[in-house]
Design a protein around this motif. Structure first.
Motif, short mmCIF file in Angstrom:
data_model
loop_
_atom_site.label_atom_id
_atom_site.label_comp_id
_atom_site.label_asym_id
_atom_site.label_seq_id
_atom_site.Cartn_x
_atom_site.Cartn_y
_atom_site.Cartn_z
N ARG A 109 -71.80 13.99 -17.21
CA ARG A 109 -70.64 14.13 -18.12
C ARG A 109 -70.84 15.23 -19.15
N HIS A 110 -72.09 15.45 -19.53
CA HIS A 110 -72.32 16.46 -20.56
C HIS A 110 -72.12 17.88 -20.02
N CYS A 111 -71.93 18.01 -18.71
CA CYS A 111 -71.67 19.33 -18.12
C CYS A 111 -70.17 19.63 -18.04
N LYS A 112 -69.34 18.64 -18.36
CA LYS A 112 -67.89 18.87 -18.33
C LYS A 112 -67.50 19.84 -19.44
N VAL A 113 -66.60 20.75 -19.12
CA VAL A 113 -66.10 21.69 -20.12
C VAL A 113 -64.59 21.70 -20.08
N ARG A 114 -64.02 22.05 -21.20
CA ARG A 114 -62.57 22.24 -21.31
C ARG A 114 -62.37 23.65 -21.83
N LEU A 115 -61.62 24.43 -21.09
CA LEU A 115 -61.43 25.84 -21.44
C LEU A 115 -60.01 26.08 -21.91
N ALA A 116 -59.88 26.82 -22.99
CA ALA A 116 -58.57 27.25 -23.46
C ALA A 116 -58.32 28.63 -22.84
N THR A 117 -57.52 28.65 -21.80
CA THR A 117 -57.25 29.90 -21.08
C THR A 117 -55.91 30.46 -21.51
N THR A 118 -55.62 31.64 -20.98
CA THR A 118 -54.32 32.25 -21.28
C THR A 118 -53.19 31.52 -20.57
N LYS A 119 -53.54 30.65 -19.60
CA LYS A 119 -52.53 29.87 -18.86
C LYS A 119 -52.63 28.38 -19.17
N GLY A 120 -53.18 28.04 -20.29
CA GLY A 120 -53.29 26.63 -20.67
C GLY A 120 -54.72 26.13 -20.61
N THR A 121 -54.88 24.84 -20.80
CA THR A 121 -56.21 24.22 -20.81
C THR A 121 -56.64 23.90 -19.38
N LYS A 122 -57.86 24.29 -19.04
CA LYS A 122 -58.42 24.02 -17.72
C LYS A 122 -59.70 23.20 -17.91
N ARG A 123 -59.96 22.34 -16.95
CA ARG A 123 -61.15 21.50 -16.99
C ARG A 123 -62.06 21.84 -15.82
N GLY A 124 -63.36 21.71 -16.06
CA GLY A 124 -64.31 21.98 -15.00
C GLY A 124 -65.72 21.59 -15.43
N TYR A 125 -66.69 22.09 -14.68
CA TYR A 125 -68.10 21.81 -14.95
C TYR A 125 -68.84 23.12 -15.16
N SER A 126 -69.66 23.17 -16.17
CA SER A 126 -70.46 24.36 -16.48
C SER A 126 -71.48 24.60 -15.37
N ILE A 127 -71.50 25.80 -14.82
CA ILE A 127 -72.42 26.12 -13.73
C ILE A 127 -73.88 26.10 -14.21
N PRO A 128 -74.22 26.74 -15.33
CA PRO A 128 -75.62 26.68 -15.78
C PRO A 128 -76.10 25.25 -16.09
N CYS A 129 -75.23 24.44 -16.63
CA CYS A 129 -75.60 23.06 -16.94
C CYS A 129 -75.91 22.29 -15.66
N LEU A 130 -75.07 22.45 -14.64
CA LEU A 130 -75.31 21.75 -13.38
C LEU A 130 -76.59 22.24 -12.71
N ARG A 131 -76.88 23.53 -12.84
CA ARG A 131 -78.14 24.04 -12.28
C ARG A 131 -79.34 23.42 -12.99
N ASN A 132 -79.24 23.27 -14.29
CA ASN A 132 -80.32 22.63 -15.04
C ASN A 132 -80.50 21.17 -14.64
N GLU A 133 -79.46 20.55 -14.16
CA GLU A 133 -79.52 19.15 -13.74
C GLU A 133 -79.93 18.99 -12.28
N GLY A 134 -80.25 20.10 -11.59
CA GLY A 134 -80.77 20.00 -10.23
C GLY A 134 -79.77 20.32 -9.13
N TYR A 135 -78.57 20.70 -9.47
CA TYR A 135 -77.58 21.04 -8.46
C TYR A 135 -77.70 22.52 -8.11
N TYR A 136 -77.35 22.86 -6.89
CA TYR A 136 -77.39 24.26 -6.48
C TYR A 136 -76.12 24.59 -5.69
#
Length: 141
Positions: A109-136
């Protein structure tokens, strides 16, 4: 405390009260009552300490094992590029991962991010955070 120490205190208490009895019968009854109360208190304290010593939990010098997640592959097809007010950002799209990765609910859950984009708010997962957690990332076909 050790049992020898407690028993020696109990013996000393019995010896001390034995010496303090007087010749007067009424006072002897009071002394006997005081002795019985004191001996009972010592026995209760000794029993509590003995029970506590018997139930001691051994202290381990080994640190607790930390569960590290298994390395899990995430598809590169779910990488999304978003234009934010501070530049372009790459994240794993939340909806894409939920659609293509069956364990998406177990992502950190701590890898979830909310981005304020030019087209509204988008949700996703931080790539560096997931890599630190063992995902590739594996390339999409």
């Amino acid at each position: 405390m050790s049992r020898k120490f407690i028993s020696s205190i109990l013996i000393a208490a019995v010896a001390a009260t034995g010496l303090s009895f007087s010749a007067a019968p009424a006072q002897a009854n009071d002394d006997l009552a005081k002795f019985l109360v004191g001996a009972t208190a010592l026995i209760i304290i000794g029993k509590a300490l003995s029970d506590n010593n018997n139930g001691n939990v051994s202290v381990s010098t080994n640190p607790p094992k930390v569960h590290k997640p298994r390395r899990k592959a995430l598809t590169a097809a779910c990488i999304r590029r978003h234009n934010t007010y501070s530049g372009k950002v790459k994240v794993f799209g939340q909806k894409c991962l939920q659609k293509h990765y069956r364990h998406a609910d177990s992502l950190p859950r701590h890898c979830k991010v909310r981005l304020a984009t030019t087209k509204g708010t988008k949700r996703g997962y931080s790539i560096p955070c997931l890599r630190n957690e063992g995902y590739y990332i594996v390339s999409s076909k």
